[in-house]
Design an enzyme around this catalytic site. Sequence first.
Site, PDB file in Angstrom:
ATOM      1  CG  ASN A  94      29.939  47.418  -6.781  1.00  0.00           C
ATOM      2  OD1 ASN A  94      30.044  46.195  -6.884  1.00  0.00           O
ATOM      3  ND2 ASN A  94      30.927  48.196  -6.344  1.00  0.00           N
ATOM      4  CG  PHE A 115      34.015  38.472  -7.727  1.00  0.00           C
ATOM      5  CD1 PHE A 115      34.391  39.800  -7.716  1.00  0.00           C
ATOM      6  CD2 PHE A 115      34.727  37.589  -6.935  1.00  0.00           C
ATOM      7  CE1 PHE A 115      35.435  40.251  -6.930  1.00  0.00           C
ATOM      8  CE2 PHE A 115      35.788  38.023  -6.147  1.00  0.00           C
ATOM      9  CZ  PHE A 115      36.129  39.354  -6.150  1.00  0.00           C
ATOM     10  CB  SER A 163      35.126  41.690  -3.346  1.00  0.00           C
ATOM     11  OG  SER A 163      33.772  41.897  -3.695  1.00  0.00           O
ATOM     12  CG  ASN A 192      29.621  43.146  -3.287  1.00  0.00           C
ATOM     13  OD1 ASN A 192      28.919  43.551  -2.376  1.00  0.00           O
ATOM     14  ND2 ASN A 192      30.238  43.974  -4.125  1.00  0.00           N
ATOM     15  CB  THR A 193      32.820  37.039  -2.942  1.00  0.00           C
ATOM     16  OG1 THR A 193      32.645  37.538  -4.279  1.00  0.00           O
ATOM     17  CG2 THR A 193      33.039  35.539  -2.995  1.00  0.00           C
ATOM     18  CE  LYS A 248      40.864  47.159  -5.078  1.00  0.00           C
ATOM     19  NZ  LYS A 248      40.214  47.439  -6.366  1.00  0.00           N
ATOM     20  CG  ASN A 308      37.560  46.184  -3.019  1.00  0.00           C
ATOM     21  OD1 ASN A 308      36.622  46.804  -3.522  1.00  0.00           O
ATOM     22  ND2 ASN A 308      37.962  45.022  -3.484  1.00  0.00           N
TER      23      ASN A 308
END
Length: 639
Positions: A179, A183, A272, A274-275, A313, A342
């Site tokens: 994925n 966010f 994460s 993706n940021t 995390k 993660n």
Amino acid sequence: MSRPQFISLRCPLLSSSRRIPTPKYLRQIPSVRHASTAPSAPRRFISSTLFVAGGVLLVAYYYDSRSLLHEHVVMPLVRLGSDPEQGHKLAIRLLSMDKWARPRDMGVDDASLQTELFGQTITNPIGIAAGFDKDADAIDGLFDLGFGYVEVGSVTPEPQPGNPKPRFFRLEEDAAAINRYGFNSLGHGHTLAQLRSRLVSFAKSHPSLFPSPLPLNPLPPAGIPRSLRPGQLLAVNLGKNKTSPADSNEDYIKGVKLLGPYADVIVINVSSPNTPGLRALQGREILKGLLSDVVKTRNDLKHQSGLPKIAVKVASDLSEDELADVAYAVRSSGVEGVIVSNTTIRRKELNLTSAYQDEVGGLSGKPLFPYALDSIKTLRPLLPPSIPLIGCGGVSTGEDALKMAQAGASLVQVYTSFGYRGVGTPRLIKDEITSTLSPTNSRWTSEIGKTWGNANMGWDENRLKNDAEHLKNEAKNLGDLLNRINEKEDLQTLIAQAESALGLGKGKDASTPTSTSGNDTGARDNLAGAQPGSEATSALEGSGVTRGLLEAGREQNIQTQPASAPERLIENTGNSAAPPSDGENAGASSIQEALSSTPVAVDLTPRVIVDRPVVPEVIVNERDNEWTQSVRSGQRRLV
């Protein structure tokens, strides 16, 4: 045609006295009696009973989350009929419906599954990871499925749509998913409304726990978990907006202030992929500063009863040194827990076979499990037992959960396996754990840290004290060495500046430090004990500054002392020696000895000097210090 001709054609049925004879061909056909189409009473009863029983069975299968209907019928149909993101939204919509319309866990958790997290007892160690219920829409639906720990989010302060679609991919051949949601969130406001709505509903059913009338913005009562369910915990995962500055902690601080009073645990997500720039926050000092700010904000909350715990995390892509930095930041900041891990950005070493394996984003699912497990094994001995670890990444069976526990995890979370196995995933995993523990009468808590002997989970206080003392001694020795080097360099620089001011460094660069070897001793003694008119004094008179100092001394002695008792220009420190032959080395040595000797008070009271020679103006080098300038201008004497 006239009317009477049709009289014989009129219908004879109008006359009841006449009987129409039956044709001969009809009299030869035997009469047949047809059965009634209406079912008999027994058949109606049987058919109705079967229909009702089938409906009841279907409803029972639907409501029981562990039924095979969900894993082997419903989930394959969902995967076949919708893309991954649509299936995700469908699951959230189902679990956010009223209680009568959604499935639930019909089983009972065995006592062996009980565990403790952040000082609270939990009925079972299975949780749902952040990323599934991003906007806190299905909290109660997830609790009803039997999760002991529900984590919603990640939630950003301002709403943001996330990355462009498609952004969620199933890797069915690898039991994994990728994925790059980025966010996508409805923001703090929506999540706060959801949390307050749950609280208002709870207050209506438990009015004795709340003040009357109920405030517009009620807070959870003290003494009960923020999940509003005994034996279960609610966590809120906080993220950053993409438009926020990379070095700002404000997004996390806002989340703690706004959502902290409604959660048992606040999770700081710095992992994460993706940021952009988010994983850079996992650095040693940056993470320490962030977590310290978050903990301070939590401690300052006005609602002091039942403050949320803080967990961070991190990713499984960190090296051992980077995980050590995380452990340092956690210990230094006062954070109560760590979630490992993660999603991963690894690809080649995972040996994937799906056509979607090269999609950009974070990979979750079964291939991630060994890396998450190794990260827990690395991090566990770096933290005290009082700081629990939550294992996340590739957990799909009871065996996986027990391996996480034995490595040191107090609780585990699922995500991708929940999408493949369906709503019965928590019950199935719990049953698998129970079946493994039952033959040995073991418990989940006894499995935690079993890899480390179950005593201190690798945390050795004596080893850490010895390591800390060793590092402290090394730092002290290094500091002493640096101080000695700095003192030596400062002394050499001071000598060089003095020689340059007195003109002793002829033929040398004035900025170059002069050697302080034993050859300079005679010159230092010579300068300290020289009398006006002596050979040493004459040697020093080549410099304009020196000559000015000597002339000033002579005139002062003439005015204040008898001619028979001449006073020294520079008081003898008691370390005088015979004048050496080498004037340059002698001058440098005398300066160094003079600096290291005890100063003698000199009367500097201004006196009228007759016919005092004018001291020539000296051009001051900008690099010279104040002391050198004062020597050149005749305002200070060497002592």
